[in-house]
Write a protein that holds these residues in place. Structure first.
Motif, PDB file in Angstrom:
ATOM      1  N   ASN A 138      11.903  -8.436  28.376  1.00 53.16           N
ATOM      2  CA  ASN A 138      10.882  -7.459  28.303  1.00 53.16           C
ATOM      3  C   ASN A 138      10.236  -6.763  26.929  1.00 53.16           C
ATOM      4  N   VAL A 139      10.984  -7.436  26.106  1.00 47.89           N
ATOM      5  CA  VAL A 139      10.416  -6.941  24.749  1.00 47.89           C
ATOM      6  C   VAL A 139      10.902  -7.968  23.677  1.00 47.89           C
ATOM      7  N   ILE A 140      10.037  -8.018  22.730  1.00 49.62           N
ATOM      8  CA  ILE A 140      10.150  -9.053  21.840  1.00 49.62           C
ATOM      9  C   ILE A 140      10.079  -8.264  20.335  1.00 49.62           C
ATOM     10  N   VAL A 141      11.330  -8.649  19.577  1.00 49.75           N
ATOM     11  CA  VAL A 141      11.785  -8.197  18.424  1.00 49.75           C
ATOM     12  C   VAL A 141      11.189  -8.914  17.142  1.00 49.75           C
ATOM     13  N   ARG A 142      10.422  -8.697  16.260  1.00 47.16           N
ATOM     14  CA  ARG A 142      10.208  -9.519  15.050  1.00 47.16           C
ATOM     15  C   ARG A 142      10.646  -8.686  13.724  1.00 47.16           C
ATOM     16  N   PHE A 143      11.124  -9.414  12.921  1.00 50.95           N
ATOM     17  CA  PHE A 143      11.436  -9.027  11.599  1.00 50.95           C
ATOM     18  C   PHE A 143      11.142 -10.165  10.500  1.00 50.95           C
ATOM     19  N   THR A 144       9.861 -10.365  10.280  1.00 48.92           N
ATOM     20  CA  THR A 144       9.262 -11.469   9.524  1.00 48.92           C
ATOM     21  C   THR A 144       8.689 -10.907   8.022  1.00 48.92           C
ATOM     22  N   SER A 145       8.967 -12.068   7.307  1.00 48.26           N
ATOM     23  CA  SER A 145       8.265 -12.051   6.028  1.00 48.26           C
ATOM     24  C   SER A 145       6.987 -12.217   5.738  1.00 48.26           C
ATOM     25  N   ILE A 146       6.221 -11.247   5.090  1.00 48.29           N
ATOM     26  CA  ILE A 146       4.865 -11.241   4.817  1.00 48.29           C
ATOM     27  C   ILE A 146       4.523 -11.291   3.476  1.00 48.29           C
ATOM     28  N   LEU A 147       3.577 -12.165   3.024  1.00 44.07           N
ATOM     29  CA  LEU A 147       3.034 -12.383   1.701  1.00 44.07           C
ATOM     30  C   LEU A 147       1.644 -11.630   1.624  1.00 44.07           C
ATOM     31  N   SER A 148       1.686 -10.471   0.687  1.00 43.83           N
ATOM     32  CA  SER A 148       0.345  -9.762   0.669  1.00 43.83           C
ATOM     33  C   SER A 148      -0.146  -9.722  -1.012  1.00 43.83           C
ATOM     34  N   ASN A 149      -1.400  -9.596  -0.992  1.00 41.07           N
ATOM     35  CA  ASN A 149      -1.994  -9.517  -2.357  1.00 41.07           C
ATOM     36  C   ASN A 149      -2.262  -8.092  -2.616  1.00 41.07           C
ATOM     37  N   ARG A 150      -1.885  -7.434  -3.766  1.00 39.93           N
ATOM     38  CA  ARG A 150      -2.084  -6.149  -3.969  1.00 39.93           C
ATOM     39  C   ARG A 150      -2.787  -5.944  -5.136  1.00 39.93           C
ATOM     40  N   PHE A 151      -3.949  -5.216  -5.341  1.00 35.25           N
ATOM     41  CA  PHE A 151      -4.514  -5.173  -6.687  1.00 35.25           C
ATOM     42  C   PHE A 151      -3.684  -4.033  -7.712  1.00 35.25           C
ATOM     43  N   ASP A 152      -3.486  -4.457  -8.775  1.00 36.42           N
ATOM     44  CA  ASP A 152      -2.567  -3.673  -9.846  1.00 36.42           C
ATOM     45  C   ASP A 152      -3.162  -2.658 -10.395  1.00 36.42           C
ATOM     46  N   THR A 153      -3.732  -1.440  -9.844  1.00 38.98           N
ATOM     47  CA  THR A 153      -4.374  -0.544 -10.500  1.00 38.98           C
ATOM     48  C   THR A 153      -4.005  -0.061 -11.810  1.00 38.98           C
ATOM     49  N   SER A 154      -2.826   0.337 -11.708  1.00 40.57           N
ATOM     50  CA  SER A 154      -2.416   0.593 -13.273  1.00 40.57           C
ATOM     51  C   SER A 154      -2.515  -0.396 -14.267  1.00 40.57           C
ATOM     52  N   ASN A 155      -2.092  -1.517 -13.996  1.00 37.86           N
ATOM     53  CA  ASN A 155      -2.385  -2.548 -15.279  1.00 37.86           C
ATOM     54  C   ASN A 155      -4.072  -2.892 -15.471  1.00 37.86           C
ATOM     55  N   PHE A 156      -4.792  -3.073 -14.443  1.00 39.36           N
ATOM     56  CA  PHE A 156      -6.185  -2.908 -14.720  1.00 39.36           C
ATOM     57  C   PHE A 156      -6.648  -1.840 -15.433  1.00 39.36           C
ATOM     58  N   LYS A 157      -6.387  -0.354 -15.094  1.00 40.27           N
ATOM     59  CA  LYS A 157      -6.703   0.526 -15.865  1.00 40.27           C
ATOM     60  C   LYS A 157      -6.340   0.398 -17.244  1.00 40.27           C
ATOM     61  N   LYS A 158      -5.105  -0.100 -17.451  1.00 43.15           N
ATOM     62  CA  LYS A 158      -4.729  -0.225 -19.095  1.00 43.15           C
ATOM     63  C   LYS A 158      -5.525  -1.197 -19.807  1.00 43.15           C
ATOM     64  N   LEU A 159      -5.781  -2.150 -18.999  1.00 43.39           N
ATOM     65  CA  LEU A 159      -6.539  -3.350 -19.752  1.00 43.39           C
ATOM     66  C   LEU A 159      -7.944  -3.166 -19.712  1.00 43.39           C
ATOM     67  N   HIS A 160      -8.468  -2.495 -18.722  1.00 44.49           N
ATOM     68  CA  HIS A 160      -9.981  -2.592 -18.774  1.00 44.49           C
ATOM     69  C   HIS A 160     -10.304  -0.825 -18.347  1.00 44.49           C
ATOM     70  N   LYS A 161     -10.022   0.084 -19.125  1.00 42.96           N
ATOM     71  CA  LYS A 161     -10.249   1.430 -19.098  1.00 42.96           C
ATOM     72  C   LYS A 161     -11.575   1.776 -18.511  1.00 42.96           C
ATOM     73  N   ASP A 162     -12.511   1.114 -19.239  1.00 43.93           N
ATOM     74  CA  ASP A 162     -14.029   1.726 -19.171  1.00 43.93           C
ATOM     75  C   ASP A 162     -14.570   1.138 -17.886  1.00 43.93           C
ATOM     76  N   LEU A 163     -14.202   0.114 -17.314  1.00 42.14           N
ATOM     77  CA  LEU A 163     -14.717  -0.562 -16.126  1.00 42.14           C
ATOM     78  C   LEU A 163     -13.880   0.318 -15.145  1.00 42.14           C
ATOM     79  N   TYR A 164     -12.578   0.813 -15.184  1.00 44.04           N
ATOM     80  CA  TYR A 164     -11.991   1.359 -14.157  1.00 44.04           C
ATOM     81  C   TYR A 164     -12.677   2.810 -13.927  1.00 44.04           C
ATOM     82  N   ASN A 165     -12.890   3.517 -15.041  1.00 44.06           N
ATOM     83  CA  ASN A 165     -13.712   4.900 -14.993  1.00 44.06           C
ATOM     84  C   ASN A 165     -14.966   4.693 -14.340  1.00 44.06           C
ATOM     85  N   LEU A 166     -15.627   3.491 -14.416  1.00 46.18           N
ATOM     86  CA  LEU A 166     -16.967   3.361 -13.708  1.00 46.18           C
ATOM     87  C   LEU A 166     -16.870   3.722 -11.948  1.00 46.18           C
ATOM     88  N   PHE A 167     -15.626   3.127 -11.764  1.00 52.25           N
ATOM     89  CA  PHE A 167     -15.539   2.938 -10.139  1.00 52.25           C
ATOM     90  C   PHE A 167     -14.547   4.028  -9.662  1.00 52.25           C
TER      91      PHE A 167
END
Length: 91
Positions: A50-79
């Protein structure tokens, strides 16, 4: 609403917040027990009929905002966009 009614409502809220934290802890404990059992069995899915339990691995891509801000501060501030919101708190 009178101040006495607000106080009463705040007291009720604080009791509910406490109950919520207790329930969250109980939920977390039970979830953890199931996850540990699934890992011990080395399965990602348990079909209980009556119920299915799942505990699965998921791969996702996340944008590294803090690193982008360090490397491209001017571009970051535009957005950067300011957002207005309200915060409710009881102290």
């Amino acid at each position: 609403m009178k101040n006495s009614e607000i106080r009463k409502t705040i007291n009720e809220l604080q009791e509910l917040y406490t109950a919520q934290e207790l329930l969250k802890a109980q939920i977390s404990e039970r979830e953890q027990a199931i996850k540990e059992e699934m890992e011990a069995r080395e399965v990602e899915v348990i079909d209980l009929g009556n119920v299915i339990v799942r505990f699965t691995s998921i791969l996702s891509n996340r944008f590294d905002t803090s690193n982008f801000k360090k490397l491209h501060k001017d571009l970051y501030n535009l957005f950067v966009k300011q957002v207005y919101s309200k915060r409710f708190s009881i102290a």
